[in-house]
Design an enzyme around this catalytic site. Structure first.
Site, mmCIF file in Angstrom:
data_model
loop_
_atom_site.group_PDB
_atom_site.id
_atom_site.type_symbol
_atom_site.label_atom_id
_atom_site.label_comp_id
_atom_site.label_asym_id
_atom_site.label_seq_id
_atom_site.Cartn_x
_atom_site.Cartn_y
_atom_site.Cartn_z
ATOM 1 N N ASP A 1 16.071 35.365 -32.457
ATOM 2 C CA ASP A 1 16.051 36.695 -33.067
ATOM 3 C C ASP A 1 17.444 37.312 -32.939
ATOM 4 O OD1 ASP A 1 15.261 39.027 -34.241
ATOM 5 O OD2 ASP A 1 13.938 39.693 -32.623
ATOM 6 N N SER A 17 29.138 28.141 -27.633
ATOM 7 C CA SER A 17 28.634 27.602 -28.892
ATOM 8 C C SER A 17 29.643 26.606 -29.451
ATOM 9 C CB SER A 17 28.411 28.716 -29.911
ATOM 10 O OG SER A 17 28.191 28.161 -31.191
ATOM 11 N N THR A 22 21.864 25.795 -20.161
ATOM 12 C CA THR A 22 23.087 25.597 -20.928
ATOM 13 C C THR A 22 22.849 25.903 -22.407
ATOM 14 O OG1 THR A 22 22.629 23.298 -21.554
ATOM 15 C CG2 THR A 22 23.713 23.656 -19.425
ATOM 16 N N ASN A 23 23.947 25.879 -23.139
ATOM 17 C CA ASN A 23 23.917 25.956 -24.595
ATOM 18 C C ASN A 23 23.580 24.572 -25.163
ATOM 19 O OD1 ASN A 23 24.436 26.969 -27.293
ATOM 20 N ND2 ASN A 23 25.892 28.414 -26.398
ATOM 21 N N GLY A 68 16.073 22.307 -23.592
ATOM 22 C CA GLY A 68 15.123 21.205 -23.637
ATOM 23 C C GLY A 68 13.842 21.410 -22.863
ATOM 24 N N SER A 108 13.840 25.880 -28.693
ATOM 25 C CA SER A 108 13.362 24.720 -29.457
ATOM 26 C C SER A 108 11.965 24.306 -29.008
ATOM 27 C CB SER A 108 14.334 23.549 -29.309
ATOM 28 O OG SER A 108 15.611 23.892 -29.798
#
Length: 339
Positions: A65, A175, A245-246, A297, A319
């Site tokens: 979002d 990123s 983490t990213n 993950g 995810s």
């Protein structure tokens, strides 16, 4: 049941179109009787992090979002907090389409979105308009056309504008989809950025008589030495938290799958072990001085418990939430309660 049906429909669509449809639908149904389709009650399992008390240790990671349009709907699902963003000083479209790819057999996602967002002023309006009291973290970044050397100015602009409306502020320098951004994780650039942000935080705390914690979000693609250097910089500059983490640039566990060779950051199940490993290494370096929010993950309660065991105090999902739905929140909270 409703989520499984909705997921089946959305997984037939282009991933980004499905994302926009989901956020739009949640925005429309928030604070209405239709929240019964996805809302759930989760018994409190309070956790204290960065001087704040969260109702439970499961948050929504940044990226879902970006503009803070559906915060109240995510509150209804039972999240302990929502991290909005990444937001930049000025609106920007992000990278060219297509830029979001599912790797369904691996429960993974590759994105090269590029900080697409409607700008920090728009986000602040949405933060003011939310009707629930859910804890909201604001993830901030730099505009793509801002030179890396002047990047800190963008972070300071965002801090200034979101400070009064954020439970905490997350500084995104990890990123892989903004050129040069990850260079801020190293050496003098890192130290200069963290020092400037800490100085700004203390100025704003004095001005507003309110202390808002700051956390740094790091990449998983770091050597042990680089993790040690980041930990030292966090301690030196008295940061309140770390988010690890990213997404990763590696493609371990997905080679040969459709979309696996697309450029961008890989998230989801293929990131699980790498992220947990970085959390463990970071925790060893921080020695309990700074709390870690674990993300990357988490596809099950067991994945979340592994993050806690590695040294995380709280976790975030994204995810895994897309693949598993809101039930994953409750499963993690229940497992945490029994831990």
């Amino acid at each position: 049941m409703f989520y499984k049906i909705a997921q089946k429909v959305m997984f037939q669509m282009d991933p980004e179109r499905a994302h926009h449809l989901a956020i739009g639908s949640l925005k429309m149904t928030a604070n209405s009787p239709l929240t019964c389709l996805y809302g759930q009650t989760i018994a409190p399992a309070p956790v204290s992090v960065m001087g704040l008390t969260f109702p439970n240790p499961v948050g929504l990671a940044a990226g879902m979002d970006k503009d803070g349009e559906s915060i109240d709907a995510f509150h209804a699902m039972g999240f302990g907090h929502v991290e909005v963003g990444t937001v930049t000083p000025r609106p920007q479209p992000g990278n060219d389409l297509p830029r979001l790819f599912r790797l369904k057999p691996a429960k993974g996602i590759i994105n090269r979105m590029g900080f697409n967002n409607k700008g920090v002023d728009n986000l602040v309006k949405n933060l003011i308009a939310k009707k629930t009291d859910i804890m909201v973290g604001v993830n901030i970044g730099k505009n793509k056309d801002t030179p890396v050397e002047q990047g800190k100015d963008d972070y300071l602009i965002c801090m200034d504008k979101v400070y009064l409306h954020a439970a905490y502020i997350a500084v995104n320098i990890s990123s892989p989809n903004t050129p040069g951004l990850r260079s801020l994780q190293y050496g003098d650039l890192l130290d200069e950025l963290l020092s400037a942000i800490k100085t700004k935080q203390l100025e704003l705390a004095e001005k507003h008589k309110k202390y808002v914690p700051i956390a740094l979000k790091i990449a998983p693609d770091l050597t042990i030495e680089e993790i040690e250097n980041i930990a030292q910089a966090l301690i030196k500059n008295k940061f309140d938290g770390a988010i690890a983490t990213n997404t990763t640039l590696t493609r371990d566990g997905v080679s040969g799958l459709a979309n696996a060779n697309e450029s961008g950051g890989l998230s989801g199940k293929p990131l699980t072990e790498l992220s947990t490993k970085v959390i463990k290494q970071l925790a060893m370096c921080l020695k309990g001085q700074i709390p870690i929010i674990g993300v990357g993950g988490i596809n099950s309660a067991e994945d979340a418990l592994a993050k806690f065991d590695a040294g995380a105090t709280m976790v975030q999902i994204y995810s895994g939430f897309i693949y598993q739905g809101p039930k994953l929140i409750k499963e993690i909270v229940n497992a945490y309660r029994l831990k």
